[in-house]
Design a protein around this motif. Structure first.
Motif, PDB file in Angstrom:
ATOM      1  N   THR A 139      50.254  25.221  31.753  1.00  0.00           N
ATOM      2  CA  THR A 139      49.914  26.096  30.631  1.00  0.00           C
ATOM      3  C   THR A 139      49.700  27.539  31.046  1.00  0.00           C
ATOM      4  N   VAL A 140      48.881  27.750  32.067  1.00  0.00           N
ATOM      5  CA  VAL A 140      48.478  29.105  32.434  1.00  0.00           C
ATOM      6  C   VAL A 140      49.651  29.986  32.858  1.00  0.00           C
ATOM      7  N   PRO A 141      50.570  29.525  33.717  1.00  0.00           N
ATOM      8  CA  PRO A 141      51.661  30.428  34.119  1.00  0.00           C
ATOM      9  C   PRO A 141      52.491  30.942  32.947  1.00  0.00           C
ATOM     10  N   TRP A 142      52.751  30.089  31.953  1.00  0.00           N
ATOM     11  CA  TRP A 142      53.554  30.548  30.823  1.00  0.00           C
ATOM     12  C   TRP A 142      52.783  31.533  29.967  1.00  0.00           C
TER      13      TRP A 142
ATOM     14  N   MET B 158      48.156  30.457  44.198  1.00  0.00           N
ATOM     15  CA  MET B 158      46.873  30.920  43.686  1.00  0.00           C
ATOM     16  C   MET B 158      46.469  32.232  44.347  1.00  0.00           C
ATOM     17  N   MET B 159      46.740  32.371  45.639  1.00  0.00           N
ATOM     18  CA  MET B 159      46.415  33.613  46.330  1.00  0.00           C
ATOM     19  C   MET B 159      47.215  34.780  45.772  1.00  0.00           C
ATOM     20  N   LEU B 160      48.476  34.540  45.448  1.00  0.00           N
ATOM     21  CA  LEU B 160      49.306  35.610  44.898  1.00  0.00           C
ATOM     22  C   LEU B 160      48.878  35.993  43.490  1.00  0.00           C
ATOM     23  N   ALA B 161      48.433  35.011  42.711  1.00  0.00           N
ATOM     24  CA  ALA B 161      48.095  35.269  41.306  1.00  0.00           C
ATOM     25  C   ALA B 161      46.633  35.629  41.093  1.00  0.00           C
ATOM     26  N   TRP B 162      45.822  35.595  42.134  1.00  0.00           N
ATOM     27  CA  TRP B 162      44.391  35.805  41.955  1.00  0.00           C
ATOM     28  C   TRP B 162      44.085  37.216  41.444  1.00  0.00           C
ATOM     29  N   ARG B 163      44.899  38.197  41.843  1.00  0.00           N
ATOM     30  CA  ARG B 163      44.640  39.580  41.466  1.00  0.00           C
ATOM     31  C   ARG B 163      45.303  39.945  40.143  1.00  0.00           C
ATOM     32  N   PHE B 164      45.738  38.963  39.383  1.00  0.00           N
ATOM     33  CA  PHE B 164      46.359  39.248  38.086  1.00  0.00           C
ATOM     34  C   PHE B 164      45.370  40.017  37.215  1.00  0.00           C
TER      35      PHE B 164
END
Length: 204
Positions: A75-78, A164-170
């Motif tokens: 769900t979250v990525p989309w 998760m490490m790449l997306a943490w700073r979203f």
């Protein structure tokens, strides 16, 4: 047991989807708190790598927890992609949903093709015995069993942790997203106003 585990994972994921949506609303669409569910999936995968064979109870319990993490993962990525499209339009002045969708579809297909190739090579290197007689009760060597356990637990856990490490700073939360939408609405209003044509007095 395979069919039962898959049913438990997918069933718990289906039941947890409303909870994931509620959490996203409760956290003002900030995905960082939702990563807790992804961390839960990483923990389940790591623990699954050390569960001894022959005991289905911890596997079924882990399948329930994995379903909760899988619901967030589906769900979250989309939801993030939808926000990125808006932010990209604000930055570049054009909507590029097709470009993002094309990249996503291509990368998923590429990852699937690479995974199938890599898994086949690893299993072949560890002595996996394929079934040509239709029987599923084949005694596999210890090296092949260890490789299969590694492929379905450790590798996905590492890949998910890196993601998760790449997306943490979203940076986009509910407030930021509303600001982006307001800025886009203002730009569209300005673009829709026709410029006033000033007559050339000298030509008259």
């Amino acid at each position: 047991m395979i069919n039962l585990i898959l049913a438990v994972v997918l069933g718990s994921a289906l039941l947890c989807l409303p909870l994931v949506v509620w959490l996203m609303r409760w956290t003002d669409k900030n995905p960082r708190p939702i990563w807790c569910e992804h961390r839960l999936l990483v923990v389940v995968l790591v623990l699954g790598s050390v569960v001894p064979p022959g005991n289905p109870t911890p596997i079924l319990f882990g399948a329930v927890l994995a379903g909760f993490g899988f619901a967030a993962l589906s769900t979250v990525p989309w939801a993030i992609v939808a926000d990125v499209v808006e932010a990209d339009e604000l930055k570049h002045g054009e909507r590029r949903e097709g470009l993002f969708a094309g990249y996503l579809v291509f990368l998923r297909k590429f990852a699937s093709a690479f995974a199938i190739f890599a898994v086949g090579q690893l299993l072949a290197a560890t002595g996996f015995i394929s079934s040509t007689s239709g029987s599923v009760f084949i005694e596999q060597p210890t090296s092949a069993l260890a490789a299969m356990r590694f492929l379905v637990t450790v590798i996905p856990a590492i890949a998910l942790a890196l993601a998760m490490m790449l997306a943490w700073r979203f940076p986009i939360d509910r407030e930021t997203y509303e600001q982006i939408r307001a800025a886009l609405a203002l730009r569209r209003i300005e673009d829709s106003v026709s410029p006033v044509t000033v007559p050339d007095v000298d030509a008259l």
